[in-house]
Motif scaffolding. Structure first.
Motif, PDB file in Angstrom:
ATOM      1  N   GLY A   1       0.839  -1.205   0.000  1.00  0.00           N
ATOM      2  CA  GLY A   1       0.000   0.000   0.000  1.00  0.00           C
ATOM      3  C   GLY A   1       0.868   1.246   0.000  1.00  0.00           C
ATOM      4  O   GLY A   1       1.997   1.231   0.489  1.00  0.00           O
ATOM      5  N   HIS A   2       0.334   2.295  -0.575  1.00  0.00           N
ATOM      6  CA  HIS A   2       1.123   3.531  -0.684  1.00  0.00           C
ATOM      7  C   HIS A   2       0.245   4.760  -0.882  1.00  0.00           C
ATOM      8  O   HIS A   2      -0.887   4.654  -1.347  1.00  0.00           O
ATOM      9  CB  HIS A   2       2.098   3.411  -1.870  1.00  0.00           C
ATOM     10  CG  HIS A   2       1.420   3.170  -3.176  1.00  0.00           C
ATOM     11  ND1 HIS A   2       1.111   1.903  -3.635  1.00  0.00           N
ATOM     12  CD2 HIS A   2       0.957   4.031  -4.125  1.00  0.00           C
ATOM     13  CE1 HIS A   2       0.503   1.998  -4.799  1.00  0.00           C
ATOM     14  NE2 HIS A   2       0.384   3.279  -5.118  1.00  0.00           N
ATOM     15  N   TYR A   3       0.823   5.917  -0.535  1.00  0.00           N
ATOM     16  CA  TYR A   3       0.311   7.210  -1.002  1.00  0.00           C
ATOM     17  C   TYR A   3       1.104   7.508  -2.259  1.00  0.00           C
ATOM     18  O   TYR A   3       2.145   6.895  -2.507  1.00  0.00           O
ATOM     19  CB  TYR A   3       0.615   8.317   0.020  1.00  0.00           C
ATOM     20  CG  TYR A   3      -0.266   8.335   1.230  1.00  0.00           C
ATOM     21  CD1 TYR A   3      -1.529   8.921   1.181  1.00  0.00           C
ATOM     22  CD2 TYR A   3       0.181   7.807   2.438  1.00  0.00           C
ATOM     23  CE1 TYR A   3      -2.338   8.948   2.311  1.00  0.00           C
ATOM     24  CE2 TYR A   3      -0.626   7.836   3.570  1.00  0.00           C
ATOM     25  CZ  TYR A   3      -1.880   8.410   3.494  1.00  0.00           C
ATOM     26  OH  TYR A   3      -2.676   8.435   4.610  1.00  0.00           O
ATOM     27  N   HIS A   4       0.655   8.479  -3.020  1.00  0.00           N
ATOM     28  CA  HIS A   4       1.487   8.968  -4.119  1.00  0.00           C
ATOM     29  C   HIS A   4       2.350  10.110  -3.590  1.00  0.00           C
ATOM     30  O   HIS A   4       1.895  10.917  -2.784  1.00  0.00           O
ATOM     31  CB  HIS A   4       0.614   9.428  -5.291  1.00  0.00           C
ATOM     32  CG  HIS A   4      -0.093   8.277  -5.942  1.00  0.00           C
ATOM     33  ND1 HIS A   4      -1.358   8.338  -6.446  1.00  0.00           N
ATOM     34  CD2 HIS A   4       0.336   6.993  -6.146  1.00  0.00           C
ATOM     35  CE1 HIS A   4      -1.695   7.162  -6.950  1.00  0.00           C
ATOM     36  NE2 HIS A   4      -0.686   6.319  -6.761  1.00  0.00           N
ATOM     37  N   ASN A   5       3.615  10.138  -4.044  1.00  0.00           N
ATOM     38  CA  ASN A   5       4.503  11.239  -3.651  1.00  0.00           C
ATOM     39  C   ASN A   5       3.852  12.567  -4.016  1.00  0.00           C
ATOM     40  O   ASN A   5       3.842  13.501  -3.228  1.00  0.00           O
ATOM     41  CB  ASN A   5       5.845  11.142  -4.394  1.00  0.00           C
ATOM     42  CG  ASN A   5       6.756  10.126  -3.754  1.00  0.00           C
ATOM     43  OD1 ASN A   5       6.697   9.908  -2.538  1.00  0.00           O
ATOM     44  ND2 ASN A   5       7.599   9.506  -4.551  1.00  0.00           N
TER      45      ASN A   5
ATOM     46  N   ALA B   1      -4.425  10.845  -8.753  1.00  0.00           N
ATOM     47  CA  ALA B   1      -5.451   9.806  -8.598  1.00  0.00           C
ATOM     48  C   ALA B   1      -4.995   8.543  -9.320  1.00  0.00           C
ATOM     49  O   ALA B   1      -3.913   8.508  -9.937  1.00  0.00           O
ATOM     50  CB  ALA B   1      -6.766  10.307  -9.168  1.00  0.00           C
ATOM     51  N   GLU B   2      -5.783   7.491  -9.230  1.00  0.00           N
ATOM     52  CA  GLU B   2      -5.453   6.218  -9.893  1.00  0.00           C
ATOM     53  C   GLU B   2      -6.747   5.441 -10.093  1.00  0.00           C
ATOM     54  O   GLU B   2      -7.685   5.596  -9.314  1.00  0.00           O
ATOM     55  CB  GLU B   2      -4.490   5.427  -8.985  1.00  0.00           C
ATOM     56  CG  GLU B   2      -4.041   4.095  -9.558  1.00  0.00           C
ATOM     57  CD  GLU B   2      -2.807   3.538  -8.830  1.00  0.00           C
ATOM     58  OE1 GLU B   2      -2.308   4.191  -7.885  1.00  0.00           O
ATOM     59  OE2 GLU B   2      -2.355   2.445  -9.218  1.00  0.00           O
ATOM     60  N   TYR B   3      -6.766   4.615 -11.137  1.00  0.00           N
ATOM     61  CA  TYR B   3      -7.878   3.679 -11.312  1.00  0.00           C
ATOM     62  C   TYR B   3      -7.409   2.272 -10.987  1.00  0.00           C
ATOM     63  O   TYR B   3      -6.299   1.875 -11.390  1.00  0.00           O
ATOM     64  CB  TYR B   3      -8.368   3.675 -12.764  1.00  0.00           C
ATOM     65  CG  TYR B   3      -9.497   4.627 -13.051  1.00  0.00           C
ATOM     66  CD1 TYR B   3     -10.746   4.438 -12.452  1.00  0.00           C
ATOM     67  CD2 TYR B   3      -9.342   5.700 -13.926  1.00  0.00           C
ATOM     68  CE1 TYR B   3     -11.794   5.308 -12.718  1.00  0.00           C
ATOM     69  CE2 TYR B   3     -10.387   6.568 -14.197  1.00  0.00           C
ATOM     70  CZ  TYR B   3     -11.612   6.365 -13.583  1.00  0.00           C
ATOM     71  OH  TYR B   3     -12.657   7.215 -13.845  1.00  0.00           O
TER      72      TYR B   3
ATOM     73  N   SER C   1      -4.296   6.833   0.386  1.00  0.00           N
ATOM     74  CA  SER C   1      -3.441   5.659   0.240  1.00  0.00           C
ATOM     75  C   SER C   1      -4.308   4.450  -0.099  1.00  0.00           C
ATOM     76  O   SER C   1      -5.498   4.414   0.246  1.00  0.00           O
ATOM     77  CB  SER C   1      -2.612   5.412   1.507  1.00  0.00           C
ATOM     78  OG  SER C   1      -3.460   5.290   2.616  1.00  0.00           O
ATOM     79  N   HIS C   2      -3.705   3.483  -0.776  1.00  0.00           N
ATOM     80  CA  HIS C   2      -4.489   2.346  -1.276  1.00  0.00           C
ATOM     81  C   HIS C   2      -3.734   1.042  -1.079  1.00  0.00           C
ATOM     82  O   HIS C   2      -2.525   0.965  -1.322  1.00  0.00           O
ATOM     83  CB  HIS C   2      -4.878   2.543  -2.739  1.00  0.00           C
ATOM     84  CG  HIS C   2      -3.894   3.328  -3.561  1.00  0.00           C
ATOM     85  ND1 HIS C   2      -3.643   4.659  -3.348  1.00  0.00           N
ATOM     86  CD2 HIS C   2      -3.089   2.960  -4.601  1.00  0.00           C
ATOM     87  CE1 HIS C   2      -2.730   5.080  -4.209  1.00  0.00           C
ATOM     88  NE2 HIS C   2      -2.364   4.057  -4.973  1.00  0.00           N
ATOM     89  N   ARG C   3      -4.479   0.054  -0.642  1.00  0.00           N
ATOM     90  CA  ARG C   3      -3.923  -1.287  -0.375  1.00  0.00           C
ATOM     91  C   ARG C   3      -4.956  -2.321  -0.798  1.00  0.00           C
ATOM     92  O   ARG C   3      -6.147  -2.176  -0.495  1.00  0.00           O
ATOM     93  CB  ARG C   3      -3.634  -1.411   1.122  1.00  0.00           C
ATOM     94  CG  ARG C   3      -3.438  -2.828   1.598  1.00  0.00           C
ATOM     95  CD  ARG C   3      -3.075  -2.892   3.071  1.00  0.00           C
ATOM     96  NE  ARG C   3      -1.658  -2.617   3.289  1.00  0.00           N
ATOM     97  CZ  ARG C   3      -1.118  -2.445   4.495  1.00  0.00           C
ATOM     98  NH1 ARG C   3      -1.870  -2.471   5.577  1.00  0.00           N
ATOM     99  NH2 ARG C   3       0.177  -2.229   4.618  1.00  0.00           N
TER     100      ARG C   3
HETATM  101 ZN    ZN Z   1      -0.956   4.158  -6.496  1.00  0.00          ZN
END
Ligand code: ZN
Ligand code: M6P
Length: 191
Positions: free
Chosen positions: A91-95, A100-102, A139-141
């Motif tokens: 899992g991560h945040y973006h720097n 955003a992300e899909y 953040s996404h995991r």
């Molecule tokens: Zn990402």
């Protein structure tokens, strides 16, 4: 009028999400690379460090950090648990926090944990065909709550970058555990 040659696609994505072709790489995450990610340290220590937890195919047509470009990937999270906690990505945040992300579900079933910097967290169910818009500052995991590989597609800006440090330091405010064969999302107090 003149004729141009029709080229073949530079890469192909098969129905199972596998990406093959130009500028495609394959990354592997073994359990030993996920130190501190799972809560049950004892169970973690008792497992084979070379256990395969997840793999990622990705295509990078531009170099990391290029503004305006996109990256495309497929993650494969294997089924399994450390103690009662299901296998999941780091899992991560973006720097670049606003990026955003899909994500979209391809095979298997699981959960997408989405956490804001305030610690506020939510979970979306991932199934074949489900589409997940991950907004900036989130953040996404991915967590595999099934018994087969969870395959998930992804597309994100090439200058988003990965910030794993914030997660390493503070973790996620929720964990997904197996209670009597069913996934339960346990949140820390106050999240
Ligand atoms: Zn990402
Ligand atoms: C998706 C994308 C990638 C990411 C990968 C694995 O394919 O979000 O950017 O690297 O999942 O997730 P993580 O980086 O959290 O290990």
């Amino acid at each position: 009028m003149y004729q141009i040659m029709v080229e073949q696609a530079k890469a192909v994505v098969n129905a199972g999400g596998g990406i093959r072709g130009e500028k495609v790489s394959h990354g592997i995450k073994y359990l030993e690379q996920l130190q501190g990610v799972f809560e049950d340290r004892e169970a973690f220590g008792a497992m084979d460090p070379k256990t395969l937890v997840y793999e990622v195919d990705s295509q990078a047509m531009v170099s990391e950090g290029t503004a305006g470009g996109l990256f495309f990937g497929t993650s494969y999270i294997h089924p399994g648990q450390v103690g009662n906690e299901y296998f999941m990505t780091k899992g991560h945040y973006h720097n670049r926090r606003e990026s955003a992300e899909y994500y979209w579900g391809i095979e298997g079933s699981g959960l997408l944990l989405l956490m804001e910097e305030s610690g506020s967290i939510r979970a979306e169910q991932v199934i074949p065909g489900s589409l997940h818009y991950i907004p900036g500052n989130t953040s996404h995991r991915l967590v595999n709550t099934g018994t087969t590989v969870l395959t998930v597609g992804a597309c994100w800006p090439s200058d988003a970058g990965h910030d794993y440090k914030s997660i390493e330091e503070n973790g996620f405010t929720a964990r997904v555990v197996n209670v009597d064969g069913k996934p339960v999302v346990l949140c820390k107090e106050g999240s």
